[in-house]
Write a protein that holds these residues in place. Sequence first.
Motif, short mmCIF file in Angstrom:
data_model
loop_
_atom_site.label_atom_id
_atom_site.label_comp_id
_atom_site.label_asym_id
_atom_site.label_seq_id
_atom_site.Cartn_x
_atom_site.Cartn_y
_atom_site.Cartn_z
N PHE A 1 3.53 5.57 -5.78
CA PHE A 1 3.38 5.49 -7.23
C PHE A 1 2.31 6.48 -7.70
CE2 PHE A 1 1.50 3.47 -11.06
CZ PHE A 1 2.62 3.51 -11.88
N PHE A 2 1.17 6.52 -7.00
CA PHE A 2 0.12 7.46 -7.36
C PHE A 2 0.58 8.90 -7.19
CE2 PHE A 2 -4.23 5.15 -7.32
CZ PHE A 2 -3.70 4.12 -8.09
N LYS B 1 0.82 -1.21 0.00
CA LYS B 1 0.00 0.00 0.00
C LYS B 1 0.85 1.27 0.00
CE LYS B 1 -2.99 0.37 3.36
NZ LYS B 1 -4.08 0.64 4.31
N ASP B 2 1.97 1.28 0.75
CA ASP B 2 2.84 2.46 0.77
C ASP B 2 3.47 2.71 -0.60
OD1 ASP B 2 2.33 3.04 3.46
OD2 ASP B 2 3.99 1.78 4.15
#
Length: 88
Positions: free
Chosen positions: A23-24, A17-18
């Motif tokens: 990336f986003f 998730k991190d």
Amino acid sequence: MRIDQELLEVILSIKNKDELDSFFEELFTQAELSDLSLRWKLLKDLHAGMTQRKIAEKYGISLCKITRGSKVLKKNGSVALKVLDSMN
């Protein structure tokens, strides 16, 4: 325009998730990320039964944005609806 299939594969491949968050943040502007998060929040509120007017007031947005979300949840085969249903 449809999203690039390679990009979808890349997103699916990121299991942390991190890392996905990073990336986003690398891919999208803060405004784009805010819009994406807002769209998700209003979908959740609609799914929970909150009125469109209450959502507009809560987030300070137009009814047009909310109506789009409402149509998504009413669409036959909506993946967003399926995801929201599975969260409850």
